[in-house]
Design a protein around this motif. Structure first.
Motif, PDB file in Angstrom:
ATOM      1  N   VAL A  71       0.842  -1.203   0.000  1.00  0.00           N
ATOM      2  CA  VAL A  71       0.000   0.000   0.000  1.00  0.00           C
ATOM      3  C   VAL A  71       0.876   1.251   0.000  1.00  0.00           C
ATOM      4  N   LEU A  72       1.930   1.231   0.814  1.00  0.00           N
ATOM      5  CA  LEU A  72       2.849   2.367   0.869  1.00  0.00           C
ATOM      6  C   LEU A  72       3.548   2.588  -0.472  1.00  0.00           C
ATOM      7  N   LYS A  73       3.946   1.511  -1.114  1.00  0.00           N
ATOM      8  CA  LYS A  73       4.625   1.626  -2.406  1.00  0.00           C
ATOM      9  C   LYS A  73       3.708   2.260  -3.439  1.00  0.00           C
ATOM     10  N   GLN A  74       2.456   1.850  -3.442  1.00  0.00           N
ATOM     11  CA  GLN A  74       1.504   2.401  -4.405  1.00  0.00           C
ATOM     12  C   GLN A  74       1.258   3.887  -4.169  1.00  0.00           C
ATOM     13  N   ALA A  75       1.369   4.311  -2.906  1.00  0.00           N
ATOM     14  CA  ALA A  75       1.131   5.714  -2.561  1.00  0.00           C
ATOM     15  C   ALA A  75       2.423   6.531  -2.516  1.00  0.00           C
ATOM     16  N   ASN A  76       3.549   5.914  -2.893  1.00  0.00           N
ATOM     17  CA  ASN A  76       4.858   6.579  -2.837  1.00  0.00           C
ATOM     18  C   ASN A  76       5.157   7.130  -1.441  1.00  0.00           C
ATOM     19  N   MET A  77       4.857   6.321  -0.423  1.00  0.00           N
ATOM     20  CA  MET A  77       5.048   6.755   0.961  1.00  0.00           C
ATOM     21  C   MET A  77       6.099   5.930   1.706  1.00  0.00           C
ATOM     22  N   CYS A  78       6.863   5.123   0.995  1.00  0.00           N
ATOM     23  CA  CYS A  78       7.830   4.254   1.675  1.00  0.00           C
ATOM     24  C   CYS A  78       8.906   5.041   2.420  1.00  0.00           C
ATOM     25  N   SER A  79       9.171   6.269   1.986  1.00  0.00           N
ATOM     26  CA  SER A  79      10.171   7.084   2.674  1.00  0.00           C
ATOM     27  C   SER A  79       9.600   7.769   3.908  1.00  0.00           C
ATOM     28  N   MET A  80       8.281   7.660   4.092  1.00  0.00           N
ATOM     29  CA  MET A  80       7.624   8.333   5.218  1.00  0.00           C
ATOM     30  C   MET A  80       7.326   7.390   6.377  1.00  0.00           C
ATOM     31  N   VAL A  81       7.114   6.123   6.065  1.00  0.00           N
ATOM     32  CA  VAL A  81       6.721   5.146   7.087  1.00  0.00           C
ATOM     33  C   VAL A  81       7.552   3.885   6.909  1.00  0.00           C
ATOM     34  N   GLY A  82       8.039   3.339   8.005  1.00  0.00           N
ATOM     35  CA  GLY A  82       8.800   2.096   7.948  1.00  0.00           C
ATOM     36  C   GLY A  82       8.306   1.110   8.989  1.00  0.00           C
ATOM     37  N   PHE A  83       8.640  -0.158   8.800  1.00  0.00           N
ATOM     38  CA  PHE A  83       8.203  -1.209   9.715  1.00  0.00           C
ATOM     39  C   PHE A  83       9.396  -1.869  10.394  1.00  0.00           C
ATOM     40  N   ILE A  84       9.164  -2.339  11.606  1.00  0.00           N
ATOM     41  CA  ILE A  84      10.133  -3.150  12.332  1.00  0.00           C
ATOM     42  C   ILE A  84       9.508  -4.514  12.559  1.00  0.00           C
ATOM     43  N   ASP A  85      10.251  -5.562  12.288  1.00  0.00           N
ATOM     44  CA  ASP A  85       9.749  -6.922  12.461  1.00  0.00           C
ATOM     45  C   ASP A  85       9.286  -7.105  13.909  1.00  0.00           C
ATOM     46  N   PRO A  86       7.998  -7.361  14.135  1.00  0.00           N
ATOM     47  CA  PRO A  86       7.504  -7.483  15.511  1.00  0.00           C
ATOM     48  C   PRO A  86       8.144  -8.622  16.289  1.00  0.00           C
ATOM     49  N   ALA A  87       8.619  -9.634  15.585  1.00  0.00           N
ATOM     50  CA  ALA A  87       9.240 -10.768  16.275  1.00  0.00           C
ATOM     51  C   ALA A  87      10.567 -10.390  16.920  1.00  0.00           C
ATOM     52  N   THR A  88      11.204  -9.320  16.440  1.00  0.00           N
ATOM     53  CA  THR A  88      12.515  -8.938  16.971  1.00  0.00           C
ATOM     54  C   THR A  88      12.430  -7.994  18.160  1.00  0.00           C
ATOM     55  N   VAL A  89      11.269  -7.415  18.395  1.00  0.00           N
ATOM     56  CA  VAL A  89      11.155  -6.440  19.489  1.00  0.00           C
ATOM     57  C   VAL A  89      10.090  -6.824  20.511  1.00  0.00           C
ATOM     58  N   SER A  90       9.535  -8.020  20.395  1.00  0.00           N
ATOM     59  CA  SER A  90       8.539  -8.463  21.367  1.00  0.00           C
ATOM     60  C   SER A  90       9.205  -8.751  22.706  1.00  0.00           C
ATOM     61  N   ALA A  91       8.391  -8.868  23.738  1.00  0.00           N
ATOM     62  CA  ALA A  91       8.913  -9.001  25.101  1.00  0.00           C
ATOM     63  C   ALA A  91       9.812 -10.223  25.286  1.00  0.00           C
ATOM     64  N   ASN A  92       9.596 -11.258  24.491  1.00  0.00           N
ATOM     65  CA  ASN A  92      10.352 -12.503  24.663  1.00  0.00           C
ATOM     66  C   ASN A  92      11.550 -12.621  23.727  1.00  0.00           C
TER      67      ASN A  92
END
Length: 217
Positions: A71-92
């Protein structure tokens, strides 16, 4: 609670194909989504739990993030919003220091400045300090946190993952990224209607069908 039709169809696929053949859905999330390539295994129980509005885990969230990246790519917004893999920052997934370094590493792989509980705040605070040191930038001594008390309130702990998905969608679907004002105190304090949650469930199910069509199982 009735599931969206796309999710019902997906559950039938689980019952008729995945379970009898003891299979899982496997696909690779590209490096550009989380900053590193990620092999993802979607289990039959992930799908049935999602269909039943049961508690969901990091894998289900990661799949939806992969959809939102398109969705971000289609809206040319990839430079505005990024994701972090939830598995790497979860409590465990490690100590606060370890998770802070992972967040900092993700920031270093972005094009701009992207960016709860106290532990999450500590992780982000530490990550930003590491990131600023890496790029030799003098930042504020402390991150300024704002409480957005107008965010929709989940009825119980079970809906947490679904609300995270909807929050991400609401943020991305607003090109102005004006969520700070949208969720200001008093603007929106009720729970999400089920229709709003079902919208993201339907999008998730349709994206998983795309994976199936590619033969990733």
């Amino acid at each position: 609670m009735e599931a969206p039709s796309s999710l019902k169809t997906l559950c039938r696929f689980v019952e008729t194909t995945l379970l009898p053949e003891d299979k899982t859905l496997q696909f690779t999330i590209d490096k550009e989504v989380f900053g590193g390539e990620r092999d993802t295994f979607l289990l039959p129980e992930d799908i049935t739990q999602f269909a039943g509005m049961e508690e969901i885990g990091a894998t289900v969230l990661a799949v939806y993030m992969r959809y939102l990246h398109d969705v971000l790519k289609q809206a040319n917004m990839c430079s505005m919003v990024g994701f972090i893999d939830p598995a790497t920052v979860s409590a465990n997934s490690g100590t606060i220091t370890e998770r802070s370094r992972l967040v900092a590493a993700r920031l270093q792989k972005t094009d701009g400045h992207r960016v709860v509980d106290e532990e999450a705040k500590n992780i982000v605070n530490s990550a930003l300090k590491i990131y600023n040191t890496h790029i030799a930038r003098a930042g504020r001594k402390n991150v300024i946190w704002k409480t957005l008390s107008g965010t929709p309130k989940q009825p119980s702990n079970v809906e947490c993952g679904y609300y995270v998905m909807r929050f991400m969608r609401d943020i991305i679907m607003d090109p102005s990224l004006g969520f700070e004002y949208k969720y200001a105190k008093g603007n929106q304090e009720a729970s999400y209607p089920q229709e709003a949650i079902d919208e993201v469930r339907n999008e998730w199910a349709e994206f998983v069908f795309q994976i199936i069509k590619q033969g990733n199982y």
